[in-house]
Design an enzyme around this catalytic site. Structure first.
Site, PDB file in Angstrom:
ATOM      1  CG  ASN A   9      -1.569   1.210   1.485  1.00  0.00           C
ATOM      2  OD1 ASN A   9      -1.822   2.053   0.526  1.00  0.00           O
ATOM      3  ND2 ASN A   9      -2.204   1.434   2.347  1.00  0.00           N
ATOM      4  CE  LYS A  11      -0.229   3.435   4.718  1.00  0.00           C
ATOM      5  NZ  LYS A  11      -0.083   3.462   6.169  1.00  0.00           N
ATOM      6  CG  HIS A  96      -5.595   1.959   5.462  1.00  0.00           C
ATOM      7  ND1 HIS A  96      -5.170   2.996   6.179  1.00  0.00           N
ATOM      8  CD2 HIS A  96      -4.633   1.128   5.148  1.00  0.00           C
ATOM      9  CE1 HIS A  96      -3.896   2.639   6.651  1.00  0.00           C
ATOM     10  NE2 HIS A  96      -3.602   1.486   5.870  1.00  0.00           N
ATOM     11  CD  GLU A  98      -2.940   5.546   6.569  1.00  0.00           C
ATOM     12  OE1 GLU A  98      -2.871   5.621   5.462  1.00  0.00           O
ATOM     13  OE2 GLU A  98      -1.736   5.093   7.222  1.00  0.00           O
ATOM     14  CD  GLU A 168      -3.285  -2.410   7.208  1.00  0.00           C
ATOM     15  OE1 GLU A 168      -2.141  -2.573   6.637  1.00  0.00           O
ATOM     16  OE2 GLU A 168      -3.663  -1.219   7.374  1.00  0.00           O
ATOM     17  N   GLY A 174       2.762   2.596  10.691  1.00  0.00           N
ATOM     18  CA  GLY A 174       3.685   3.624  10.524  1.00  0.00           C
ATOM     19  C   GLY A 174       4.565   4.275  12.006  1.00  0.00           C
ATOM     20  CB  SER A 214       5.661  -1.370  12.135  1.00  0.00           C
ATOM     21  OG  SER A 214       5.123   0.016  12.158  1.00  0.00           O
TER      22      SER A 214
HETATM   23  P1  13P Z   1       3.155   0.649   7.665  1.00  0.00           P
HETATM   24  O1  13P Z   1       3.859  -0.772   7.031  1.00  0.00           O
HETATM   25  O2  13P Z   1       3.996   1.855   7.158  1.00  0.00           O
HETATM   26  O3  13P Z   1       3.275   0.491   9.147  1.00  0.00           O
HETATM   27  O4  13P Z   1       1.798   0.719   7.101  1.00  0.00           O
HETATM   28  C1  13P Z   1       0.832  -0.387   7.291  1.00  0.00           C
HETATM   29  C2  13P Z   1      -0.194  -0.045   6.439  1.00  0.00           C
HETATM   30  O5  13P Z   1      -1.073   0.734   6.792  1.00  0.00           O
HETATM   31  C3  13P Z   1      -0.512  -1.059   5.337  1.00  0.00           C
HETATM   32  O6  13P Z   1      -1.885  -0.427   4.868  1.00  0.00           O
END
Ligand code: 13P
Length: 251
Positions: A9, A11, A96, A98, A168, A174, A214
């Site tokens: 992903n 983003k 997600h 976010e 997740e 992150g 992560s």
């Molecule tokens: P990170 O791997 O940067 O923690 O993000 C995970 C994520 O949100 C994947 O959709």
């Protein structure tokens, strides 16, 4: 055996030239690797068509990061499932954290998005996961169960076979703080039980459940070795071809 998947992903990262460079690097490095998983690249919407062109000549799949809950019409800025299908998108991330947080997407809106994707034969990667406060209050299982029930349990068993789950935990996204393999396994086994209670053993056993948060080249192997962890949804570490392919090679 369940399909194992590593999905990147991206983003909101990379300009067009950088995106093409990364896709090209992943495509060429994949050529000399015998991966045991399916690889899915989820770049920003603007680059999906280009990614599909590369995928035609390579061995990866293309995923979108979002889709409109509506079919078509006056929804400025939105991208429909039909549009994604028209550029050969195979997967789409839905729910997600976010998008839940910054765009106020709730479980019922997400159910509509899942329906639109089913209409256009795109596999949903449905994200669920608790925030830190919910884990500290020990309500993380309830939260995840509710997210799954309210967005997915209107589906028939046949429709549900087009769903990939991604656990997740929001506190791990992150942050550099990964769920321990035991924490991931515990939640994945719980999710499989929730699926079993609704759709039966066969559906539960054949559903792919990814871990995200992560996950990186150093910890992927241990996470993926857990019985109910079928791969990963990778954020930051998907932005470097070498790291991403090390993760994809971690089964
Ligand atoms: P990170 O791997 O940067 O923690 O993000 C995970 C994520 O949100 C994947 O959709």
């Amino acid at each position: 055996m369940r399909t194992q998947i590593v999905a990147g992903n991206w983003k909101m990262n990379k300009n067009f030239a950088e995106a093409e460079e990364l896709i090209g690097a992943i495509a060429s490095e994949m050529e000399d690797k015998q991966l045991k998983c399916e690889v899915v690249l989820c770049p920003p919407a603007l680059y999906l068509e280009m990614a599909s062109d590369y995928a035609d000549e390579s061995d990866f799949f293309v995923g979108a990061q979002n889709v409109s809950e509506h079919d078509e019409g006056a929804y400025t800025g939105e991208v429909s499932a039909a549009m994604l299908n028209s550029v050969d998108v195979d997967f789409c991330i839905v729910g997600h954290s976010e998008r839940r947080k910054y765009f106020h997407e709730d479980n019922y809106m997400l159910a509509n998005k899942v329906n639109r994707l089913l209409d256009h034969e795109i596999i949903t990667i449905y994200c669920c996961g608790e925030v830190l406060e919910e884990r500290e209050k020990n309500i993380h299982f309830d939260i995840v169960e509710q997210q799954i029930k309210e967005s997915l349990f209107h589906l028939s068993e046949d429709e549900f076979s087009n769903i990939v789950l991604a656990y997740e935990p929001v506190w791990a996204i992150g942050t550099g703080v990964t769920a321990t393999p035991a924490q991931a396994q515990e939640m994945h086994a719980f999710i499989r039980k929730v699926i079993k209670n609704k759709y039966g053993e066969e559906a539960a056993e054949s559903t792919t459940i990814l871990y995200g948060g992560s996950c990186n080249a150093a910890n992927a192997k241990e996470l993926f070795s857990q019985a109910d962890v079928d791969g990963g949804l990778i954020g930051g570490a998907s932005l470097k071809a070498e790291d991403f392919l090390t993760i994809a090679n971690s089964f």
